[in-house]
Design a protein around this motif. Sequence first.
Motif, PDB file in Angstrom:
ATOM      1  N   UNK A  85       0.840  -1.192   0.000  1.00  0.00           N
ATOM      2  CA  UNK A  85       0.000   0.000   0.000  1.00  0.00           C
ATOM      3  C   UNK A  85       0.876   1.243   0.000  1.00  0.00           C
ATOM      4  N   UNK A  86       0.612   2.139  -0.953  1.00  0.00           N
ATOM      5  CA  UNK A  86       1.369   3.391  -1.028  1.00  0.00           C
ATOM      6  C   UNK A  86       0.634   4.428  -0.192  1.00  0.00           C
ATOM      7  N   UNK A  87       0.802   4.315   1.129  1.00  0.00           N
ATOM      8  CA  UNK A  87      -0.052   5.090   2.032  1.00  0.00           C
ATOM      9  C   UNK A  87       0.716   5.895   3.066  1.00  0.00           C
ATOM     10  N   UNK A  88       2.024   6.071   2.900  1.00  0.00           N
ATOM     11  CA  UNK A  88       2.832   6.782   3.884  1.00  0.00           C
ATOM     12  C   UNK A  88       3.612   7.916   3.242  1.00  0.00           C
ATOM     13  N   UNK A  89       3.819   8.975   4.025  1.00  0.00           N
ATOM     14  CA  UNK A  89       4.708  10.052   3.596  1.00  0.00           C
ATOM     15  C   UNK A  89       5.690  10.330   4.738  1.00  0.00           C
ATOM     16  N   UNK A  90       6.842  10.863   4.397  1.00  0.00           N
ATOM     17  CA  UNK A  90       7.840  11.213   5.394  1.00  0.00           C
ATOM     18  C   UNK A  90       7.730  12.705   5.694  1.00  0.00           C
ATOM     19  N   UNK A  91       7.444  13.030   6.957  1.00  0.00           N
ATOM     20  CA  UNK A  91       7.317  14.430   7.362  1.00  0.00           C
ATOM     21  C   UNK A  91       8.696  14.984   7.709  1.00  0.00           C
ATOM     22  N   UNK A  92       9.404  15.415   6.682  1.00  0.00           N
ATOM     23  CA  UNK A  92      10.709  16.073   6.836  1.00  0.00           C
ATOM     24  C   UNK A  92      11.694  15.224   7.638  1.00  0.00           C
ATOM     25  N   UNK A  93      11.550  13.905   7.518  1.00  0.00           N
ATOM     26  CA  UNK A  93      12.455  13.003   8.200  1.00  0.00           C
ATOM     27  C   UNK A  93      12.172  12.824   9.677  1.00  0.00           C
ATOM     28  N   UNK A  94      11.160  13.521  10.222  1.00  0.00           N
ATOM     29  CA  UNK A  94      10.854  13.437  11.654  1.00  0.00           C
ATOM     30  C   UNK A  94      10.030  12.192  11.980  1.00  0.00           C
ATOM     31  N   UNK A  95       9.084  11.857  11.121  1.00  0.00           N
ATOM     32  CA  UNK A  95       8.246  10.691  11.342  1.00  0.00           C
ATOM     33  C   UNK A  95       7.546  10.314  10.047  1.00  0.00           C
ATOM     34  N   UNK A  96       7.137   9.054   9.951  1.00  0.00           N
ATOM     35  CA  UNK A  96       6.304   8.613   8.843  1.00  0.00           C
ATOM     36  C   UNK A  96       4.845   8.872   9.210  1.00  0.00           C
ATOM     37  N   UNK A  97       4.120   9.466   8.289  1.00  0.00           N
ATOM     38  CA  UNK A  97       2.747   9.889   8.550  1.00  0.00           C
ATOM     39  C   UNK A  97       1.826   9.246   7.527  1.00  0.00           C
ATOM     40  N   UNK A  98       0.661   8.813   7.999  1.00  0.00           N
ATOM     41  CA  UNK A  98      -0.310   8.143   7.138  1.00  0.00           C
ATOM     42  C   UNK A  98      -1.516   9.058   6.914  1.00  0.00           C
ATOM     43  N   UNK A  99      -1.606   9.701   5.744  1.00  0.00           N
ATOM     44  CA  UNK A  99      -2.715  10.626   5.486  1.00  0.00           C
ATOM     45  C   UNK A  99      -4.100  10.008   5.622  1.00  0.00           C
TER      46      UNK A  99
END
Length: 390
Positions: free
Chosen positions: A106-120
């Motif tokens: 699932x392509x469901x994650x983004x990296x918030x400036x390297x601080x944490x992985x976030x799931x929209x």
Amino acid sequence: MKQYFKNYFRNFDYGLLFVYILLMLFGLVMIYSSSIWVSIIQYDANPNFYYNRQLVNIILALILFTVAVITPYKRLSNKSILGLLLAVMFILELWLLIAGNSVNGSRSWISLFGLMNFQPSEFAKLFIIIFFAGTFYRKSVNRGSMQLLTFDDVSYPLGMWLFIVLVVGFETDLGALVIIVAIALVVVITSGLRGKTLGRIFGLLSALGVVGMIGILIFKWDTVFNASRRGRITSYLDPFSDPLNSGYHVVNGYYAIGAGGLEGRGLGQSIQKLGYVPEPQTDFIMAIIAEELGIFGVSIVILGLGFIVMRGYYIAMSTKDPLARMLAAGISTWIGLQTFINLGGLSGLIPLTGVTLPFISYGGTSILLLSVAMGILINVSTHHKLEKRK
């Protein structure tokens, strides 16, 4: 202001607060117990790796929870707040489409400036509840009644919802998609719209849903029915037909549950977490709870989550305020359905979807947003008590 807070905390829903804190702390203990082997062997990290990260997540979650608790829920219908949430949701979805990361198909994650992985998609669950409830309520105030709203009045939030469904559908995060669809339907049903307006909404959504599903199957066939998902269907139908491959996850989950029995092996004594049950700190954490703590540990989770869900539905059914009703029903549906999907996959009632267990599983995005939702629910409950006193 002083009198307001005095009355507010006099009628505060301490029952919901206690259960919320209890579940988070219980989950933190079980994350530590279930993730030690994964941390050391799989990632060559400190045994406290997942525990420390979840502890930070919980501290941040409590801050957000406090803000949600003390902010009157009526402000969620404020045009500026709704506009800000809409902008954030739109940015997150575009970010996901452009630079999303794939995890387990699932392509469901983004990296918030390297601080944490976030799931929209997790943010989308909370967004749909607030945006639908807030927009419908604003429109009803302007019109004079929820019954006077027309299809044109609610077409704007429905359009945004369809955009989110399309994006999540193309992520092929099917568990999140089911929850987002269900949340929207429950909020719409509990809004108090006329039957004629509801009929038009459901007719349009059904037609668009069929078209969207056909489109996803045409353009995402290989992703939707990749080897991993075919294996989940096979394991659902008969996990023991291929216990070393497609049925491996479910079978080892069964072993963990069966080994726990009534009393459990004891905290920290699970065998299945030692490389047998995949992701024991997230999707399969209930299997480890059952193995280590038996029926006692399982009861804490099920009764706690059940209390939150039933309390939320009680508020939704008894309040006269349509905004409170929609918020309480939406949040209760989110927590209840996500719990059912997680436990249903673990027990074999439904295919596995990769949905986490609310407040218990490891995950920053989930605990942060669920904590905001709990803050809103307690805020609604407290004002509901004040409403009944008046």
